[in-house]
Structures are given as C-alpha cells and as structure tokens.
Write an enzyme that holds these catalytic residues in place. Structure first.
Site, PDB file in Angstrom:
ATOM      1  N   GLU A  32       0.752  -1.049   0.018  1.00  0.00           N
ATOM      2  CA  GLU A  32      -0.019  -0.122   0.081  1.00  0.00           C
ATOM      3  C   GLU A  32       0.872   1.465   0.147  1.00  0.00           C
ATOM      4  OE1 GLU A  32      -2.985  -0.279   2.987  1.00  0.00           O
ATOM      5  OE2 GLU A  32      -3.859  -1.818   2.285  1.00  0.00           O
ATOM      6  N   THR A  62      -9.589   6.055  16.014  1.00  0.00           N
ATOM      7  CA  THR A  62      -8.084   5.760  15.638  1.00  0.00           C
ATOM      8  C   THR A  62      -7.779   6.742  14.589  1.00  0.00           C
ATOM      9  OG1 THR A  62      -8.815   3.698  14.428  1.00  0.00           O
ATOM     10  CG2 THR A  62      -7.580   3.661  16.643  1.00  0.00           C
ATOM     11  N   ASP A  98     -18.930   1.965  11.002  1.00  0.00           N
ATOM     12  CA  ASP A  98     -17.723   1.932  10.638  1.00  0.00           C
ATOM     13  C   ASP A  98     -17.400   3.144   9.418  1.00  0.00           C
ATOM     14  OD1 ASP A  98     -15.139   0.967  10.409  1.00  0.00           O
ATOM     15  OD2 ASP A  98     -15.274  -0.277   9.066  1.00  0.00           O
ATOM     16  N   CYS A 119      -8.952 -13.374   7.389  1.00  0.00           N
ATOM     17  CA  CYS A 119      -7.450 -13.250   6.488  1.00  0.00           C
ATOM     18  C   CYS A 119      -7.822 -13.954   5.273  1.00  0.00           C
ATOM     19  CB  CYS A 119      -6.401 -13.636   7.459  1.00  0.00           C
ATOM     20  SG  CYS A 119      -5.933 -12.269   8.658  1.00  0.00           S
ATOM     21  N   MET A 170       0.969 -16.843  11.255  1.00  0.00           N
ATOM     22  CA  MET A 170      -0.103 -17.523  11.541  1.00  0.00           C
ATOM     23  C   MET A 170      -0.103 -18.018  12.866  1.00  0.00           C
ATOM     24  SD  MET A 170      -3.253 -19.070  10.875  1.00  0.00           S
ATOM     25  CE  MET A 170      -3.671 -20.417  11.772  1.00  0.00           C
TER      26      MET A 170
HETATM   27 CA    CA Z   1     -12.722   0.503  10.834  1.00  0.00          CA
END
Ligand code: CA
Length: 703
Positions: A90, A263, A328, A632, A672
């Site tokens: 990213e 956050t 969200d 995941c 993992m």
């Molecule tokens: Ca979020």
C-alpha cells in the site's frame, strides 16, 4: 532464521559502505536538507516527491509535463524492484535527491537509486510476526516520511523508527502504543517544524485512538492528543477539550473498557499557510453505538476532522462528519488542502471524501462546512444540512429494530486509497466504490480481548449457494474512477471498473490521471474527459497510488504493485484466486526498455479429503471459521490470493500438521498464530472439515 537474515542484512551494509578508502572524485554541492521550508517550497522542485501526498497540501499532483496526453502511449517500463513478499503493498514512495524510499509489508523500508532501481539499503524492523493478527487488513504499510536526513516509518507492532537516510541504520526507535493492546501502525508518518506525527489503528478490535508528535532528532515525545475521552485526565494535550467538549457526548462507562475507537490511522496533514495540523479520525469501538454509549450522544471526536496546534497538540476546531457513528464510517481518509474560488470569493478549503459517501468542502480556517454532497448513492442519510453541519439521518439507519441494508457499507464509499486534485482541471480524481452491507445487531455481544469486537454481525449469513445468486451479489459490488468538481459539487466524468477496491490516483500537469486496478492493469486517462490513453499489464493488483518524479531530466511514473488491504482478503471473487509474484515497485519512462519476467506460477490443485463432518457440525464449522479465519483467508475460504488458499493447503489432508498450525502455532514465525486457548482440539478438526467441504466445492469428487 531471523538471526541468519540479520547477518545477511548486516553483510549487505558492509558490502555497500565498507569501502571508505576511495575518495569521491568530484566535489558535489550537498542538497538542501529537507525540513519544513523545503517542503513548503515543493513547487520549486517538481522532480521530487518530498512527502506522502507529494507536498504539504497532499494534492498528489505533479507539475511535470514531459509525459503528456500526446505521448503517454509511448510509456514503457524503465526498471522494477521486487520486494520479498506478496503480502499487501500500500506504499506511496518518496523521491528525494535521486533516491526512492519505499516501504513494504511488515513495515520494511527500501532505499533505491531512482534512475536505476539499484538497492542502496534495506531496513527491516523485525516486527514479531505474531503481531500481524492485530492488523485488521493485512500487514501493510502506506509509506515513510523524510525530514532532516532521516526516514521515519511506523511499524505493525506500534513503534516509530527513525532511520539515517544515508546509511539505512536506525537512529532511534520509540514505542508509541500500549503493546498489550491490539494497536498497529500502517499509516505514513508526517513531519513538520522539527516534529514527526504518527497515529495508529485497531478500532475493530477495541482501542482508544490518538495521535502523537515526536522530536525528529531525539525521538522524545513532544505531545499526544487522544481523540476520545478516557477515565480521567491523561496529562496529554487533549485533556481540556475532552473534558469540556467530548466527555458530555459519551454515555455510560462501557466504552472505557472497549477503547471507544477514533483511531488516527491515515490522514495527518500539516497546513503551512494556517499553521494547523489536521487529523482524520476513525470509527467507534465497537461499531454499534448502542453498545458503547447507551445509543446516544455524538461521541466526539469519532469520525471527525480535528485541527490541532502542530507545536503543542492543542485543539483548534473540529468538524464531525458522522455524529454518533455506528456504521464503521471512518473519517481517516486522505485530507487534501486547496484554495478555491467559491461563489466569487477565494476560500482556503479542505477536501474530504470519507467512507460515509459525502464529499465535504470545509473552510479550513474554522472547520465550517461549505458543501457536502453525495458522491455515491447513499441511504443512511438524506443530506447534510450545511446550516447545522449535521446529517439528516434516514429512519431505521441505526438498525435498532431490524437490519438495515446500507448502500454504503463499512468498506466505505471511499477508503484509504489516495485521491488526487489537479489545479489545472480543478477536478478531484476519486476512487469510488459501492459495497453494500447489511447492519444487524450482534445478539449477546461479549467483549473478547484481542478479537474483532464490532457488535454487528459480520459474515454470519452464508453466501447463497447458486452461481446466479452469487453473480448477482458480485454485480452489486461496484467501483469507478470519478472526476469530481469540488466547486460545482458534481461528478464531471467517470470510468466504470469491474468491481471495488481499485488503486489511488495521481494527476499530472501533462493532462493525465494515472490509476492502477486490481485487474492487473496500470492505466492513464485524459484528465479532462476520462478517455483511456494507455495501459500496462502488471501481473498483479495495484491498490495504492502512483507518484511522478524526474532524475537527470527524465520524468518517471512509479507505483507499488501487490494486492492486499482489507477487502481483497474477504471479498468473494467466486473464482480462483490470482497467482501472483512478490510485490514490486514498477517505474515507467518514455522509451523505457525493461520488461517483467514471464509469469510462471501455477495454482495448486485443491486438496480433496473425504467429508467427515457430521451434519450437526456444519453450522459450528461455519461459525468457527467466520470468527477465527475469515478476515484473513476469505469468506468460504475464497481468498483473493494474498494469504494462503486453505483449500489448497497440504495440511488439509494431514490432521496432525493441521493441528500443529491451527492450534499450536507452528507457523507463528510466518504470522499465522495458533489458537490454543481459544478453540479446542476437537474444534480444530471441525474447522478442517469445514475447509475441506469448501475445497470439495472447487472440484467435486466423482460420485
Ligand atoms: Ca474500521
């Protein structure tokens, strides 16, 4: 293994810098150090990319014109650099004085010669792999900051590290979070006025958000601003405003245990014109306001843009985009500064397209909303009342009594993928997506430390079994590149893409917009009307935004390639996952002569195991998988290929190996973790049976 890698890395440094006996043959004028002033004057050096968003305004606009609408069809690969993993990429690179600084998964940093791609140094913060489970959306990193000869990176386990830009050696490291809580850092630090600013993430799990400023030279904490109240003063810059403004908007005490959220995991922008620092804050922890605040109150400063004094962290103003957040709907998305002529007057504005689907133009002198219009279909709110600044919510949107099907889901109408603004066209180039979500209250919510704590059902409904029904769902997941006029508040053109989760954008003075897509292409469009002028096959998805820079008079376009982030890990593709190479940095120039190696990767066959689950165990398998594996490895193990496809794992046919991995953590060094203490050995087998059933659906055994 880690020790051996460290030794190899150390040997690499000796190899590169050990030969100090040869003097440079010519005396070079050292470049001006990058400090606030040089970044303020970024327009005087269009060949550089000095900060995360290109300059302090974070417009992601390049003034370079060598590559233009006339010749972009001749753009070719100049060089590429391969990272050491195919985990999500990213990063937005930086390019300063001929060197590219690019970050990669697991918070690693690479310094490369910008003209050739030669590796100058690499820095591995050696993130403990078992902390990867605290990252909601892969172990990604969105970029570094550069200031006063140092490169700054935030790590998945919550450290902020300063690296000597010349040598690649660590200058200092500061632990910025309580490492006993599931905090992570994936966002890029920003630097100004001798300070480096860093936030963190973790609101899906349950943490309390804040932003911190550290002294560039010493690594000492200068100030901290918490975005939501705690159980008393923190001795932080936020104490006064939290007590006066924020605390009265929260109810009950439950949020203190859950963290509250808010956050600051992406946007942190310094405004040199007004000497203000803007942060974008995240969603509530848990998502459902009923669980964290007795279903009342605005819950300041969730889902807000907050302006702070950069020197002290003192509150200046705020604008809350989603009061009483419960979907969200983070406001962490990129903040872009611009000066626009609106209704005949010149306004210093802040452009923002958060998850909630409204495009906001704020007066950044005071946080007043100038306009806020829908850039996607939105049904949680009718409109934003610009007099009060508040949304007019739709009845039922808070899913109090029954589920609410929101056209804008938690994936957001726009997520972290960067947008760009071209002063030449006056348009914002925005990666838009439409990913609906059904909000349903989670019955019997119980706070589980270290796990996702949403208070909302996530993936608790099985996908419809039929191909047609799945195709219909897939068709409802949309994405497009929008050219948005922030003065007229309207979309000027759009290019429809095949689904959501596209890359971010770069606008250039050559009249171009560059964007990469998850369909393994990198493209250039005409910035004025959106016609496609060029594309390149990238062998892998692009989700982040490109940059442009120049070295020795040649203009380059660079972009990191590699799928990842939240959505591709869980988005049902209903097909086979892509088999992709390691992530890469691709760098293009007119007349480039490089090429990518041939792609020669084969998808392994699914592992077929006789169905051994008793019928009554199927529901348990589905629920266990949804709770522990899905975020995941994908719904129904339909991974997009970033993380292992469990349906093709040899461990599926080997109960002992499966147990060693799933329960006992044999693959912890790879990230993992084992779930010992959370599930039983018997449940481990139920999970194996569930995944085996999914594998059988790929290639059903003969009857
Ligand atoms: Ca979020």
């Amino acid at each position: 293994m880690r020790n051996r890698l460290s030794v190899i890395a150390a040997c690499g440094l000796v190899f590169l810098w050990g030969c100090e006996d040869s003097e440079p043959e010519t005396t070079q004028i050292p470049p001006t150090p990058v400090t606030t002033q040089r970044i303020v004057e970024a327009a005087s050096e269009p060949g550089s990319w000095l900060t995360h968003g290109g300059n302090y305004q974070e417009q992601r606009y390049s003034d370079l014109t060598s590559i233009s609408t006339d010749n972009v069809s001749g753009l070719e690969l100049a060089w590429h650099f391969e990272f050491d993993t195919h985990r999500g990429q990213e990063s937005t690179p930086l390019m300063i004085d001929g060197v590219i600084y690019v970050t990669s998964a697991w918070s690693k940093v690479f310094a490369l010669d910008a003209a050739t791609g030669e590796l100058l140094w690499r820095f591995d913060p050696e993130v403990p792999k078992e902390t990867g489970i605290n990252a909601c959306c892969d172990v990604v990193n969105r970029g570094a900051a550069y200031y006063a000869g140092k490169v700054f990176v935030g790590t998945i386990d919550g450290r902020l590290i300063a690296i000597d830009a010349a040598t690649g050696e660590q200058a200092w490291s500061a632990v910025t979070v309580d490492q006993s809580r599931p905090y992570t850092i994936t966002g890029a630090p920003r630097a100004a006025k001798g300070l480096v600013f860093i936030g963190n993430g973790g609101a899906e799990y349950g943490v309390r958000g804040y932003v911190s400023a550290y002294h560039v030279e010493s690594g000492e904490l200068a100030w901290r601003f918490y975005t939501v109240p705690g159980d008393g003063p923190d001795g932080a810059a936020s104490d006064e405003v939290l007590a006066q403004l924020a605390a009265p908007t929260w109810h009950g005490n439950d949020y203190l245990e859950y963290g509250g959220g808010g956050t600051v995991w992406d946007a942190i922008v310094y405004d040199p014109e007004l000497d203000q620092l803007y942060i974008g804050t995240g969603n509530g922890s848990p998502w459902d306001r009923a669980l964290r605040s007795q279903d009342k109150g605005d819950n300041l400063f969730l889902s807000s843009v907050v302006a702070l004094d950069p020197d002290t962290g003192t509150y200046l103003w705020h604008y809350q985009e989603t009061p009483g957040e419960t979907w969200d709907y983070t406001s962490t998305q990129q903040i872009t500064l611009a000066t626009l002529a609106i209704d005949g007057s010149t306004r210093q504005v802040l452009l923002h397209a958060p998850k909630n689907g409204f495009f906001y133009v704020l007066d950044r002198t005071n946080g007043q909303v100038i306009s806020a219009e829908k850039f996607v279909p939105v049904n949680w709110a009718e409109r934003i009342d610009v007099e009060t600044g508040r949304p007019v919510e739709a009845p039922g949107a808070r899913y109090e009594q029954e589920p609410f099907v929101s056209v804008v889901g938690g994936a957001g109408a726009h997520n972290w993928q960067p947008m760009s603004y071209s002063p030449q066209t006056g348009l914002v180039y925005l990666p838009v997506q439409q990913v609906p979500f059904v909000y349903t209250k989670q019955e019997g919510f119980e706070y589980l430390p270290g796990e996702w704590n949403l208070g909302v059902n996530l993936g608790d409904t099985p996908l419809p079994p039929g191909d047609d029904a799945r195709a219909e769902i897939r068709a409802g997941l949309m994405g497009w590149l929008a050219a948005w006029d922030p003065v007229e508040n309207r979309e000027v053109w759009r290019v429809a893409h095949d689904g959501p989760w596209q890359g971010g954008t770069l606008a250039t003075a050559g009249g171009l917009v560059f964007q990469g897509l998850t369909d393994h292409t990198f493209r250039a469009y005409d910035a004025s009307q959106g016609s496609e002028l060029w594309r390149f096959p990238t062998q892998d998805a692009i989700i982040t935004a490109p940059i442009s820079f120049a070295v020795n008079g040649t203009q380059y376009i660079a972009v990191t390639v590699g799928n990842g982030g939240g959505l591709p890990l869980t988005l049902p593709t209903f097909g086979d996952p892509a088999v992709t190479p390691n992530g890469r940095l691709l760098v293009f120039a007119l007349g480039g002569t490089a090429s990518l190696p041939a792609l020669n990767l084969e998808l392994p066959e699914p592992v077929l195991v006789e169905d051994f689950l008793r019928p009554e165990q199927s529901a348990e398998g589905f629920a266990l998988y949804g709770r522990f594996c899905q975020s995941c490895h994908g719904i129904e193990a339909l991974t997009a290929g970033v993380l292992p496809d469990l349906r093709r794992s040899p461990a599926l046919a080997d109960p002992e190996l499966w147990r060693a991995i799933v329960l006992e953590g044999a693959f912890s060094p790879r990230g993992m973790v084992g779930f010992q203490g959370k599930i039983t050995a018997e449940q481990t087998e139920v999970l194996r049976g569930y995944v085996a059933q999914q594998a059988a659906r790929i290639n059903p055994p003969a009857p």
